[in-house]
Design a protein around this motif. Sequence first.
Motif, PDB file in Angstrom:
ATOM      1  N   CYS A   1       1.123  -1.066  -0.105  1.00  0.00           N
ATOM      2  CA  CYS A   1      -0.039   0.166   0.120  1.00  0.00           C
ATOM      3  C   CYS A   1       0.849   2.017  -0.074  1.00  0.00           C
ATOM      4  CB  CYS A   1      -0.287  -0.422   0.899  1.00  0.00           C
ATOM      5  SG  CYS A   1      -1.625   0.970   1.904  1.00  0.00           S
ATOM      6  N   ILE A   2       0.991   2.153  -1.184  1.00  0.00           N
ATOM      7  CA  ILE A   2       1.360   3.543  -1.235  1.00  0.00           C
ATOM      8  C   ILE A   2       0.318   4.927  -0.310  1.00  0.00           C
ATOM      9  CG2 ILE A   2       2.421   2.750  -2.411  1.00  0.00           C
ATOM     10  CD1 ILE A   2       0.745   4.465  -4.554  1.00  0.00           C
TER      11      ILE A   2
ATOM     12  N   CYS B   1      -1.515   6.945  -0.835  1.00  0.00           N
ATOM     13  CA  CYS B   1      -2.276   8.000  -1.059  1.00  0.00           C
ATOM     14  C   CYS B   1      -3.525   6.872  -0.716  1.00  0.00           C
ATOM     15  CB  CYS B   1      -2.234   7.692  -2.591  1.00  0.00           C
ATOM     16  SG  CYS B   1      -1.642   6.681  -3.108  1.00  0.00           S
TER      17      CYS B   1
ATOM     18  N   HIS C   1      -3.976   3.507  -2.042  1.00  0.00           N
ATOM     19  CA  HIS C   1      -4.054   2.813  -3.180  1.00  0.00           C
ATOM     20  C   HIS C   1      -2.565   1.476  -3.655  1.00  0.00           C
ATOM     21  CE1 HIS C   1      -5.316   5.764  -5.670  1.00  0.00           C
ATOM     22  NE2 HIS C   1      -6.847   5.210  -5.527  1.00  0.00           N
TER      23      HIS C   1
ATOM     24  N   TYR D   1      -0.726  -2.508  -4.667  1.00  0.00           N
ATOM     25  CA  TYR D   1      -0.269  -2.841  -5.435  1.00  0.00           C
ATOM     26  C   TYR D   1       0.196  -4.187  -4.879  1.00  0.00           C
ATOM     27  CZ  TYR D   1      -1.279   1.259  -7.893  1.00  0.00           C
ATOM     28  OH  TYR D   1      -2.065   2.843  -8.458  1.00  0.00           O
TER      29      TYR D   1
ATOM     30  N   LEU E   1       5.477  -2.859  -7.673  1.00  0.00           N
ATOM     31  CA  LEU E   1       6.017  -1.173  -6.630  1.00  0.00           C
ATOM     32  C   LEU E   1       7.378  -1.175  -7.204  1.00  0.00           C
ATOM     33  CD1 LEU E   1       4.018  -1.281  -3.524  1.00  0.00           C
ATOM     34  CD2 LEU E   1       3.771   0.482  -6.281  1.00  0.00           C
TER      35      LEU E   1
ATOM     36  N   THR F   1       4.864   8.733  -9.339  1.00  0.00           N
ATOM     37  CA  THR F   1       3.635   8.433  -8.821  1.00  0.00           C
ATOM     38  C   THR F   1       3.311   7.618  -8.638  1.00  0.00           C
ATOM     39  OG1 THR F   1       3.966   9.314 -11.279  1.00  0.00           O
ATOM     40  CG2 THR F   1       4.121  11.221  -9.558  1.00  0.00           C
ATOM     41  N   CYS F   2       2.373   7.884  -8.595  1.00  0.00           N
ATOM     42  CA  CYS F   2       0.613   6.509  -8.355  1.00  0.00           C
ATOM     43  C   CYS F   2      -0.212   6.064  -9.900  1.00  0.00           C
ATOM     44  CB  CYS F   2      -0.497   6.607  -6.784  1.00  0.00           C
ATOM     45  SG  CYS F   2      -1.128   5.720  -6.998  1.00  0.00           S
TER      46      CYS F   2
ATOM     47  N   GLN G   1      -2.320   5.225 -10.488  1.00  0.00           N
ATOM     48  CA  GLN G   1      -4.061   5.712 -10.073  1.00  0.00           C
ATOM     49  C   GLN G   1      -4.531   6.939 -10.200  1.00  0.00           C
ATOM     50  OE1 GLN G   1      -6.527   2.870  -8.859  1.00  0.00           O
ATOM     51  NE2 GLN G   1      -5.071   1.579  -8.238  1.00  0.00           N
TER      52      GLN G   1
ATOM     53  N   PHE H   1       4.917   8.543  -4.053  1.00  0.00           N
ATOM     54  CA  PHE H   1       5.563   8.394  -2.678  1.00  0.00           C
ATOM     55  C   PHE H   1       6.670   7.808  -3.209  1.00  0.00           C
ATOM     56  CE2 PHE H   1       6.114   4.040  -4.326  1.00  0.00           C
ATOM     57  CZ  PHE H   1       5.543   3.800  -5.967  1.00  0.00           C
TER      58      PHE H   1
END
Length: 72
Positions: free
Chosen positions: A1-2, A4, A6, A8, A13, A26-27, A29, A34
Motif C-alpha cells: 500500500c502506498i 495515497c 492505492h 499494488y 511497485l 507517482t501512483c 492511479q 510516493f
Amino acid sequence: CIPCGHVYGRSCLEKWLAQCGKKSATCPQCGKMFRQKNIINLYAPEIVVPNNDLEKQVLSLRDKNEFLENQV
Ligand SMILES: [Zn+2]
C-alpha cells in the motif's frame, strides 16, 4: 500500500520505482508521489477488489433465489 491508499503488489511497485529510475515515483492511479520507504506491507489473508458488476450479479441472484424459495 502506498500513502495515497492505492494497493499494488510489492514486486510491481519495485519494478515501477526502478522504471522511474529513482527512489520516488507517482501512483499510477492518482498521480500522487510516493517514496520507496513509504511503502506499507499489508498482511491481509485475502484482498477483495470491489467490483460493482459482480455485486449486482450477486444481488440479482439472491433475489432470484428468494423468489424460487417462496415458490417451493
Ligand atoms: Zn494513488
